[in-house]
Design a protein around this motif. Structure first.
Motif, PDB file in Angstrom:
ATOM      1  N   ALA A   1     101.737  61.158  -2.350  1.00  0.00           N
ATOM      2  CA  ALA A   1     100.819  61.806  -2.931  1.00  0.00           C
ATOM      3  C   ALA A   1      99.327  61.224  -3.051  1.00  0.00           C
ATOM      4  O   ALA A   1      98.420  61.930  -3.482  1.00  0.00           O
ATOM      5  N   ALA A   2      99.097  60.069  -2.379  1.00  0.00           N
ATOM      6  CA  ALA A   2      98.116  59.561  -2.242  1.00  0.00           C
ATOM      7  C   ALA A   2      97.467  59.890  -1.064  1.00  0.00           C
ATOM      8  O   ALA A   2      98.224  60.382  -0.147  1.00  0.00           O
ATOM      9  N   PRO A   3      96.028  59.977  -0.948  1.00  0.00           N
ATOM     10  CA  PRO A   3      95.376  60.292   0.514  1.00  0.00           C
ATOM     11  C   PRO A   3      96.017  59.250   1.590  1.00  0.00           C
ATOM     12  O   PRO A   3      96.720  58.465   1.313  1.00  0.00           O
ATOM     13  N   ASP A   4      95.728  59.717   2.711  1.00  0.00           N
ATOM     14  CA  ASP A   4      96.441  58.935   4.042  1.00  0.00           C
ATOM     15  C   ASP A   4      95.446  57.819   4.167  1.00  0.00           C
ATOM     16  O   ASP A   4      94.300  57.953   4.621  1.00  0.00           O
ATOM     17  N   VAL A   5      95.873  56.633   3.584  1.00  0.00           N
ATOM     18  CA  VAL A   5      95.312  55.379   3.597  1.00  0.00           C
ATOM     19  C   VAL A   5      96.314  54.326   4.307  1.00  0.00           C
ATOM     20  O   VAL A   5      97.476  54.497   4.410  1.00  0.00           O
ATOM     21  N   GLU A   6      95.662  53.237   4.876  1.00  0.00           N
ATOM     22  CA  GLU A   6      96.624  52.101   5.304  1.00  0.00           C
ATOM     23  C   GLU A   6      96.815  51.146   4.020  1.00  0.00           C
ATOM     24  O   GLU A   6      95.745  50.272   3.990  1.00  0.00           O
TER      25      GLU A   6
END
Length: 201
Positions: free
Chosen positions: A129-134
């Protein structure tokens, strides 16, 4: 170390194994989580970390999961880091096409409120559910001087099991007194900075 001990993935078999894993605070116990997990349910909307549009670049985005987490302080001691104002960073893809996913470190204080906020943010990330992050890991900053009580330390390691990496960082008295020019204790913070530099280069 038995790779089935991470409670975010499976339940521990014995108390002895859990105690042994707690002796390694820089890494979560057992298998490392590197991305969203199938079947993980996202937290309620009230418990989710917000999204914030960001412009420009950073070697790492430092996201405090609650007010007073220390994100600005940590961002100030890391080369090229920027705070996100307590939100997941969402870059402008038109401007930042060549920079890939933003690298993020979550930050919380080591009290129960801070650790529960970190747990919610990690559940949000693990559910997709979070943005596409590393997500590089979770940094837990001491909320008071002295040794962290056993119950909080164990819970910090449990919560850290939901992140790729866990750093437990000690209290800095000079920061409490408003001395922004004083550097943090050498060993733990230098190791933290070295780890992040290796991960983002």
């Amino acid at each position: 170390m038995n790779q089935s001990l991470n409670p975010w993935i499976t339940s521990p078999a014995t108390g002895t194994e859990t105690e042994a894993s707690a002796m390694e605070p820089r890494r979560p116990p057992a298998a490392t989580i590197t991305g969203p997990l199938r079947g993980m349910v996202e937290p309620d909307a009230a418990d989710r970390l917000g999204h914030r549009p960001v412009t420009g670049t950073a070697t790492v985005w430092v996201a405090g999961v609650h007010g007073g987490a220390g994100e600005s302080r940590l961002a100030g001691i890391l080369d090229g880091a920027r705070p996100t104002e307590h939100a997941w960073p969402v870059p402008n893809r038109d401007q930042d096409q060549d920079h890939g996913r933003p690298a993020v470190v979550l930050v919380c204080r080591s009290d129960m409120r801070g650790l529960k906020a970190a747990q919610s943010a990690l559940i949000q990330w693990a559910s997709g559910a979070a943005p596409d992050v590393e997500l590089l890991g979770l940094a837990v900053l001491a909320d008071a001087p002295g040794k962290l009580p056993k119950a909080l330390r164990e819970f910090a390691v449990l919560v850290g099991g939901g992140a790729p990496r866990l750093w437990l960082l000690p209290w800095v008295e000079s920061w409490r007194l408003g001395d922004t020019g004083a550097g943090p204790p050498a060993r733990e913070y230098q190791r933290f900075a070295t780890d992040l530099a290796a991960l983002t280069n």
